[in-house]
Design an enzyme around this catalytic site. Structure first.
Site, PDB file in Angstrom:
ATOM      1  N   ASP A  43      -1.343   6.354   6.846  1.00  0.00           N
ATOM      2  CA  ASP A  43      -2.387   5.428   6.429  1.00  0.00           C
ATOM      3  C   ASP A  43      -2.577   4.422   7.558  1.00  0.00           C
ATOM      4  O   ASP A  43      -1.729   3.562   7.795  1.00  0.00           O
ATOM      5  CB  ASP A  43      -1.948   4.731   5.138  1.00  0.00           C
ATOM      6  CG  ASP A  43      -2.941   3.672   4.663  1.00  0.00           C
ATOM      7  OD1 ASP A  43      -3.951   3.432   5.346  1.00  0.00           O
ATOM      8  OD2 ASP A  43      -2.691   3.070   3.593  1.00  0.00           O
ATOM      9  N   LYS A  65     -11.361  -2.452   7.236  1.00  0.00           N
ATOM     10  CA  LYS A  65     -10.362  -3.253   7.941  1.00  0.00           C
ATOM     11  C   LYS A  65     -10.651  -3.375   9.438  1.00  0.00           C
ATOM     12  O   LYS A  65     -10.439  -4.417  10.038  1.00  0.00           O
ATOM     13  CB  LYS A  65      -8.974  -2.648   7.752  1.00  0.00           C
ATOM     14  CG  LYS A  65      -8.475  -2.654   6.308  1.00  0.00           C
ATOM     15  CD  LYS A  65      -8.245  -4.049   5.782  1.00  0.00           C
ATOM     16  CE  LYS A  65      -7.597  -4.033   4.418  1.00  0.00           C
ATOM     17  NZ  LYS A  65      -7.446  -5.360   3.835  1.00  0.00           N
ATOM     18  N   TRP A  81       0.825  -1.215   0.000  1.00  0.00           N
ATOM     19  CA  TRP A  81       0.000   0.000   0.000  1.00  0.00           C
ATOM     20  C   TRP A  81       0.856   1.261   0.000  1.00  0.00           C
ATOM     21  O   TRP A  81       0.513   2.249  -0.648  1.00  0.00           O
ATOM     22  CB  TRP A  81      -0.980  -0.040   1.170  1.00  0.00           C
ATOM     23  CG  TRP A  81      -1.777  -1.306   1.161  1.00  0.00           C
ATOM     24  CD1 TRP A  81      -1.779  -2.304   2.087  1.00  0.00           C
ATOM     25  CD2 TRP A  81      -2.659  -1.763   0.116  1.00  0.00           C
ATOM     26  NE1 TRP A  81      -2.604  -3.328   1.700  1.00  0.00           N
ATOM     27  CE2 TRP A  81      -3.161  -3.030   0.508  1.00  0.00           C
ATOM     28  CE3 TRP A  81      -3.080  -1.204  -1.096  1.00  0.00           C
ATOM     29  CZ2 TRP A  81      -4.050  -3.749  -0.286  1.00  0.00           C
ATOM     30  CZ3 TRP A  81      -3.967  -1.926  -1.887  1.00  0.00           C
ATOM     31  CH2 TRP A  81      -4.442  -3.182  -1.479  1.00  0.00           C
TER      32      TRP A  81
END
Length: 354
Positions: free
Chosen positions: A167, A191, A100
């Site tokens: 993030d 998540k 990511w």
């Protein structure tokens, strides 16, 4: 049979949240209408959005500190783009710890120079880089707190001379820390916070409005703040279920209380991985994630048997990502300790019967 959901995302959510959310689909707030069909401009949903934005700041201890919370769409992947659109004037500093962050770096390069201060790609992202310096000539520093695919987690964050962007998609609300160290936090809901479809962004207002480029309205944080997350039709149901999950978390005692439970779950599973000769952990011990434990079998010939035992026990979602292989057990906030105990028992049984 009870199913033990270790899926990395979309994730397990509290049963209480499922029950309340399912009732709202049929009749929300005794309105006679479903939460799926009420107007996003109605008093009922405006109240949901206001409470969701407020409680997110409260849980992180950021209320009255110059931060705003907004709920957007496009997942964390859209934030890779929006962060650079809004903040990158000349150069951004990035720590590369996995898939990511690599994607975030790719998007940022469309807007200016990117300085990758350090990367763990040399060992397939199995550790968190350390000992790096953040340059003073960058607009911001970007990092990823938890790496779902590889099972690593940042335990410490640098003291940076520039604004820090993080993030937190896969570990937001899971552990207590000084969140005021961060100038911008973003997290896809699916998540650890809610269903897929919305993304929480927490941003310090003083950070914005400094780039010279023109920013399209949909990409402009200032526009979304001004419109209170209502610039366009928001993902009503995803925001609502995220609110229910945050209210559940608050009722559990908040982030400090949930962190204690998360630590117990992680300690139990990692202890079994370390003492059981049939398994080995994938990541560096000091960088192990309390959210996503990655591990492999030492003898692949046992895979079919282990998979069958897991299925019999009702264990779901532990297959590792293709980038790593093996297994990945995601232990998000709503996963009960009982589920980890079941997995550990199966791993122990495999050793006894191998």
């Amino acid at each position: 049979m009870k199913i033990h959901n270790f899926s990395a995302g979309p994730c397990i959510l509290p049963q209480e949240v499922f029950q309340e959310a399912s009732q709202a689909i049929l009749n929300y707030n005794n309105s006679g209408l479903s939460i799926l069909e009420i107007s996003h401009r109605s008093k009922d949903f405006v109240a949901v959005m206001e409470e969701a934005r407020s409680i997110s700041l409260e849980l992180l201890g950021l209320q009255n500190k110059g931060y705003k919370a907004i709920f957007l769409q496009g997942g964390a992947s859209m934030q890779f783009l929006m962060v650079a659109y809004n903040l990158l004037e000349q150069k951004g500093a990035y720590l590369n710890t996995g898939t990511w962050s690599s994607k975030a770096i790719k998007e940022a390069k469309l807007f200016g120079e990117v300085n990758v201060v350090k990367s763990s790609e040399d060992k397939n992202f199995s550790y968190i880089p350390k000992g790096y310096m953040i340059p003073t000539d960058v607009d911001y520093f970007h990092c990823t707190s938890n790496n779902t695919i590889f099972g690593t987690q940042m335990k410490e964050f640098p003291n940076t001379p520039k604004p820090m962007v993080c993030d937190m998609s896969s570990d937001i609300f899971s552990r207590d820390m000084d969140f005021s160290k961060f100038d911008l936090i973003y997290a896809g809901a699916q998540k650890n916070m809610g269903p897929a479809g919305t993304t929480l962004v927490i941003v310090k207002e003083s950070l914005l409005g400094k780039v010279t480029r023109k920013i399209p309205s949909m990409m402009d944080y200032k526009v979304h703040i001004e419109k209170e997350s209502m610039f366009n039709t928001p993902p009503v149901y995803a925001v609502y279920v995220s609110l229910l999950t945050m209210k559940w978390l608050k009722a559990q005692g908040g982030i400090k209380a949930i962190e204690e439970r998360n630590e117990k779950k992680a300690q139990l599973l990692y202890s079994e991985i370390d003492i059981n000769p049939l398994f080995k952990g994938y990541t560096a011990v000091e960088d192990r994630s309390i959210m996503n434990a990655t591990f492999n079998l030492n003898d692949e010939s046992l895979k079919e048997k282990f998979d069958s035992m897991c299925k019999e026990a009702g264990i779901n979602g532990i297959n590792g990502h293709r980038s790593v292989g093996g297994y990945r057990a995601s232990m998000y906030n709503a996963l009960p300790l009982e589920s980890v105990e079941v997995l550990v028992d199966v791993m122990s049984d495999l050793e006894r019967n191998a």
